[in-house]
Write a protein that holds these residues in place. Structure first.
Motif, mmCIF file in Angstrom:
data_model
loop_
_atom_site.group_PDB
_atom_site.id
_atom_site.type_symbol
_atom_site.label_atom_id
_atom_site.label_comp_id
_atom_site.label_asym_id
_atom_site.label_seq_id
_atom_site.Cartn_x
_atom_site.Cartn_y
_atom_site.Cartn_z
ATOM 1 N N ARG A 279 0.835 -1.205 0.000
ATOM 2 C CA ARG A 279 0.000 0.000 0.000
ATOM 3 C C ARG A 279 0.873 1.261 0.000
ATOM 4 N NH1 ARG A 279 -4.971 2.057 1.308
ATOM 5 N NH2 ARG A 279 -4.961 3.985 2.521
ATOM 6 N N ALA A 280 1.932 1.263 0.817
ATOM 7 C CA ALA A 280 2.813 2.436 0.881
ATOM 8 C C ALA A 280 3.511 2.670 -0.458
ATOM 9 C CB ALA A 280 3.848 2.244 1.993
ATOM 10 N N ASN A 281 3.971 1.588 -1.085
ATOM 11 C CA ASN A 281 4.633 1.719 -2.393
ATOM 12 C C ASN A 281 3.679 2.234 -3.456
ATOM 13 O OD1 ASN A 281 7.069 0.824 -1.401
ATOM 14 N ND2 ASN A 281 6.739 -1.297 -1.999
ATOM 15 N N ARG A 282 2.472 1.701 -3.424
ATOM 16 C CA ARG A 282 1.485 2.105 -4.435
ATOM 17 C C ARG A 282 1.120 3.576 -4.269
ATOM 18 N NH1 ARG A 282 -4.578 -0.371 -5.386
ATOM 19 N NH2 ARG A 282 -4.830 0.383 -7.527
ATOM 20 N N LYS A 283 0.950 3.990 -3.037
ATOM 21 C CA LYS A 283 0.610 5.391 -2.778
ATOM 22 C C LYS A 283 1.724 6.311 -3.248
ATOM 23 C CE LYS A 283 -0.861 8.503 0.932
ATOM 24 N NZ LYS A 283 -1.138 8.642 2.376
ATOM 25 N N LEU A 284 2.975 5.922 -2.963
ATOM 26 C CA LEU A 284 4.120 6.729 -3.396
ATOM 27 C C LEU A 284 4.188 6.818 -4.913
ATOM 28 C CD1 LEU A 284 6.710 8.282 -2.629
ATOM 29 C CD2 LEU A 284 7.919 6.104 -2.635
ATOM 30 N N ALA A 285 3.950 5.690 -5.597
ATOM 31 C CA ALA A 285 3.991 5.679 -7.064
ATOM 32 C C ALA A 285 2.890 6.548 -7.655
ATOM 33 C CB ALA A 285 3.887 4.255 -7.582
ATOM 34 N N ARG A 286 1.698 6.522 -7.055
ATOM 35 C CA ARG A 286 0.585 7.345 -7.558
ATOM 36 C C ARG A 286 0.864 8.834 -7.391
ATOM 37 N NH1 ARG A 286 -4.426 5.203 -8.625
ATOM 38 N NH2 ARG A 286 -5.413 7.131 -7.951
ATOM 39 N N GLU A 287 1.678 9.199 -6.400
ATOM 40 C CA GLU A 287 2.012 10.608 -6.165
ATOM 41 C C GLU A 287 3.210 11.067 -6.990
ATOM 42 O OE1 GLU A 287 2.621 10.665 -1.990
ATOM 43 O OE2 GLU A 287 0.468 10.728 -1.504
ATOM 44 N N GLY A 288 3.713 10.176 -7.856
ATOM 45 C CA GLY A 288 4.839 10.537 -8.712
ATOM 46 C C GLY A 288 6.187 10.138 -8.167
ATOM 47 N N GLY A 289 6.208 9.464 -7.010
ATOM 48 C CA GLY A 289 7.461 9.032 -6.423
ATOM 49 C C GLY A 289 7.961 7.739 -7.038
ATOM 50 N N ASP A 290 9.106 7.296 -6.544
ATOM 51 C CA ASP A 290 9.729 6.088 -7.078
ATOM 52 C C ASP A 290 10.174 5.200 -5.921
ATOM 53 O OD1 ASP A 290 11.150 4.119 -8.307
ATOM 54 O OD2 ASP A 290 12.404 5.449 -9.517
ATOM 55 N N PRO A 291 9.376 4.167 -5.596
ATOM 56 C CA PRO A 291 9.761 3.269 -4.503
ATOM 57 C C PRO A 291 11.112 2.601 -4.732
ATOM 58 C CG PRO A 291 7.468 2.916 -5.123
ATOM 59 C CD PRO A 291 8.062 3.826 -6.156
ATOM 60 N N LEU A 292 11.469 2.340 -5.985
ATOM 61 C CA LEU A 292 12.768 1.738 -6.275
ATOM 62 C C LEU A 292 13.907 2.690 -5.906
ATOM 63 C CD1 LEU A 292 12.126 -0.016 -9.699
ATOM 64 C CD2 LEU A 292 12.678 -1.131 -7.537
ATOM 65 N N ALA A 293 13.707 3.975 -6.225
ATOM 66 C CA ALA A 293 14.731 4.967 -5.885
ATOM 67 C C ALA A 293 14.869 5.085 -4.373
ATOM 68 C CB ALA A 293 14.373 6.321 -6.491
#
Length: 404
Positions: free
Chosen positions: A87-101
């Protein structure tokens, strides 16, 4: 029945219809599921290999590209924990972030000591003094590194900083302020590099309390005692260049660093002008100093001591006088002042004994005009008026009435 033609076009697999799965798996199923891939919903999948190994994988679109993120083994990450991570990764990705980074950054976070070295390397290019760089790191070595030197810069807490600063906040107040300033610079860098979200230094001062510090000005002589100090230091037999440099500093109202590093190529003997380059000025601007007749005599005397090196006042060869030379001379001859204090003596004399305008005196001291409007319109350095001022100062010092 199996299709006998292996090259036949297979029917396209269609996307399942209906609601997307949400929390489709149970803890019991996770433990007993046969080899395969199982969707829990919200981009989270359970992968079970033929060997029996079970792990969590999240299939996520990050900035327009699909990625598979491993979230860990089932043996270490429970179903509920995997859902929270997904859920945290998905939320970050939807906001334009990069969980991999974020993950790569977490693996490459430097220790506080390594971060301090990188900050020092970045800052010292703009410093004039090499000693300041060594002092900067020495204070961190002594007070900060024993506790947080090996700690990741992202993990330094306000509690760590309180442990560092509390023992010295009142007993060594000036040192504590310097350490706090330098620790803050390192953690500001960590925030800028996105290794952490905030600087814990911001929470410290209300907890540490006010130091109630008293402002202490640098020790200076009354202007009527300056001539006697020049005479006393001039009696030194151990050094010739030191007393000459001291008198030159007083006559020009310059800073010790400007005098100590003065070079012959900066002196225009015919025009009686010393041009201090911008790199050596506190204001970062070139400064012209009018030289009185006595200052010119000092330069002529310095020429006879050592004319081969680039520096006017040397301790032999191509080395300028050391930073402590003048302080030691003043202490030895019991002059209760520091080199910088003679600028204050000059300023008091100009205010009490002359009618020279304030802006001329401030220009002689190379002070920056802080009013932006005034600074924008003032294009002159008042050089000729400053020459009269410095000649009057030299005459005052030479006056027999002040040599009691």
């Amino acid at each position: 029945m199996r299709n006998p033609n292996p090259y036949a076009i297979r029917p396209r697999r269609r996307k399942p219809k209906g609601r997307h799965p949400d929390k489709a798996l149970s803890a019991q199923f996770v433990r007993a599921a046969p080899p395969g891939r199982y969707c829990d919903g919200n981009t989270l999948y359970l992968f079970v290999q033929r060997s029996g190994a079970r792990s969590w994988v999240q299939r996520l679109v990050i900035r327009g590209r699909r990625h598979d993120l491993g979230l860990g083994s089932v043996a270490l990450v429970s179903l509920s924990e995997a859902r929270v991570k997904a859920r945290a990764n998905r939320k970050l990705a939807r906001e334009g972030g990069d969980p991999l980074a974020e993950r790569r950054r977490a693996r490459n976070v430097p220790s506080f000591a390594d971060a301090a070295a990188r900050v020092l390397g970045q800052k010292q290019a703009g410093w004039r003094s090499e000693k300041h760089a060594s002092d900067w790191m020495a204070s961190l070595h002594r007070y900060a590194f024993p506790r947080i030197g090996k700690v990741a810069v992202s993990e330094v807490t306000s509690a760590d900083l309180l442990e560092i600063l509390s023992p010295i906040w009142y007993t060594k107040a000036a040192t504590a302020r310097v350490v706090l300033q330098r620790v803050r610079a390192v953690l500001d860098w960590a925030v800028a590099m996105e290794f952490r979200d905030a600087n814990p230094c911001d929470q410290l001062k209300p907890v540490l309390g006010s130091q109630n510090r008293v402002i202490r000005h640098m020790r200076a002589l009354p202007h009527r005692e300056v001539a006697a100090a020049i005479r006393e230091v001039g009696r030194s037999r151990r050094s010739v260049a030191g007393p000459l440099a001291f008198e030159f500093l007083v006559l020009t109202a310059a800073r010790w660093g400007e005098v100590r590093w003065a070079e012959w190529e900066e002196m225009d003997h015919d025009a009686r002008v010393w041009t201090v380059p911008a790199a050596r000025m506190k204001s970062k601007r070139e400064h012209r100093v009018p030289l009185c007749p006595r200052a010119m005599e000092i330069l002529d005397r310095a020429r006879t001591i050592d004319c081969d090196g680039p520096f006017v006042f040397t301790r032999g060869g191509a080395k300028p006088l050391s930073e402590k030379t003048l302080r030691r001379l003043l202490k030895k001859h019991e002059v209760p002042a520091v080199p910088h204090g003679f600028r204050s003596s000059f300023r008091d004399w100009a205010a009490e004994k002359t009618d020279h305008p304030r802006e001329v005196v401030e220009a002689a001291l190379a002070h920056v005009v802080h009013n932006r409007v005034e600074a924008a319109y003032r294009r002159t350095d008042l050089f000729e008026r400053r020459r009269h001022l410095m000649n009057d100062w030299a005459a005052y010092l030479a006056d027999d009435r002040n040599r009691g």
